[in-house]
Design an enzyme around this catalytic site. Sequence first.
Site, PDB file in Angstrom:
ATOM      1  N   HIS A  83      66.785  -3.434 -56.582  1.00 15.59           N
ATOM      2  CA  HIS A  83      67.755  -4.250 -57.319  1.00 15.59           C
ATOM      3  C   HIS A  83      67.211  -4.546 -58.716  1.00 15.59           C
ATOM      4  O   HIS A  83      66.595  -5.584 -58.940  1.00 15.59           O
ATOM      5  CB  HIS A  83      67.986  -5.533 -56.509  1.00 15.59           C
ATOM      6  N   CYS A 104      71.967 -11.505 -61.820  1.00 16.60           N
ATOM      7  CA  CYS A 104      72.079 -10.269 -61.042  1.00 16.60           C
ATOM      8  C   CYS A 104      73.379  -9.510 -61.283  1.00 16.60           C
ATOM      9  O   CYS A 104      73.468  -8.332 -60.943  1.00 16.60           O
ATOM     10  CB  CYS A 104      71.970 -10.578 -59.548  1.00 16.60           C
ATOM     11  N   CYS A 113      76.403 -11.427 -55.434  1.00 17.58           N
ATOM     12  CA  CYS A 113      76.026 -12.828 -55.557  1.00 17.58           C
ATOM     13  C   CYS A 113      75.215 -12.994 -56.829  1.00 17.58           C
ATOM     14  O   CYS A 113      74.647 -12.029 -57.348  1.00 17.58           O
ATOM     15  CB  CYS A 113      75.234 -13.293 -54.339  1.00 17.58           C
TER      16      CYS A 113
END
Length: 403
Positions: free
Chosen positions: A359, A91, A389
């Site tokens: 996202h 991510c 994160c």
Amino acid sequence: MRDALIYDALRSPRGRGRPDGALHEVTSVALSAQMLDALAARNGLAGPVIEDVIWGNATQVGEQGGCLARSAVLMSGLDQAIPGLSINRFCASGLEAVMLAANQVKGGAGEAYVAGGVEMMSRVAMGSDGAAIAVDPRLAMKAGFVPQGISADLIATEHGFSRTDCDAFAVESQTRAAAAQASGRFDRSLVAVRDLNGLPILETDEALRPGTDMQALGALKPSFKEMGESMPGFDKVALMRYPHLERIEHVHHAGNSSGIVDGAAAVLVGSAAFGAAQGLRPRARIRAAARVGTEPTIMLTGPVPATQKVLAAAGMTIADIDLFEVNEAFSAVVLRFLQAFDADPAKVNVNGGAIALGHPLGATGAILLGTLLDEMEARGLGTGLITLCVASGMGVAMVIERL
């Protein structure tokens, strides 16, 4: 050591990450190439003035496999003498690409880089690469692997965040994002995605759900309860690492978790000499960056130690930061950040976040950097911090200083 300066940042709109999403017809390489061309056009980049393109994406398989960065350069109008490097920090890949570019500039290995990332989640499904930590029993058992949704629920249980807390945060994200979109707060960075005829396919983020309220979210069932409580018993795996908890409270669902979307973003990073040669004025300086590893079962707590580490590197405290972008992977991730630093919610994700906007894994870090910089300029603020994160128990953070 030289300063690493940010000259520009742009992004595509985020399209719903499913077959009926507006960007589903666009490949990862085509969307990446459009962002590279837009960045080059906006900044008058011609010839081999860029040392490298560093491009992140989290699921590097199929059409997102190979060296997607080099493929994007070749599809774009950039000079073919410019190479490409694909990287994967899940991510945080988009921000990690910027961090790597900044380090190269600081160390004198070239004057300018393009960094960013892409993820076409409607075309390349998350997890379709068969990551070892999820499919290799020896590694999964050693690491205490559980799916991210279980980790998010574990954070909520460990730190006392209720379903109401998580839903209220999600409603606020939707409210802020809708207001930001309506008032044009995203316009400076947005680049419309176009088809082969030059006609716009998508000009604005399409995943928002304006009008979302507590009643609507309250009707949604927890997304991770069944996988936690049924075989193979992921709740039991988590409780082996956290035996002081009686059970995992399952509070996350589609409405208070990040949206699955398509998108890409690009950032131009260079030295002062590059800007002078190209007639470009830098918008910000990268003051410090940090990466950390964290306990892999709870997995998503990395923004806290990453922020502590980057603030120490910058010689700053949390009070010195004017504005924050904390990726909204799940409500509990940002609630834990707010709790850990006693941070002012009015300074965190002021234009909403991934719960409302989505996202696109490999692009999000670069998107957040641009969003933060645009808002710092709009408000006349001096310092900002981005943190995300990361799967498998990691975290990244960056401090930027507006010029």
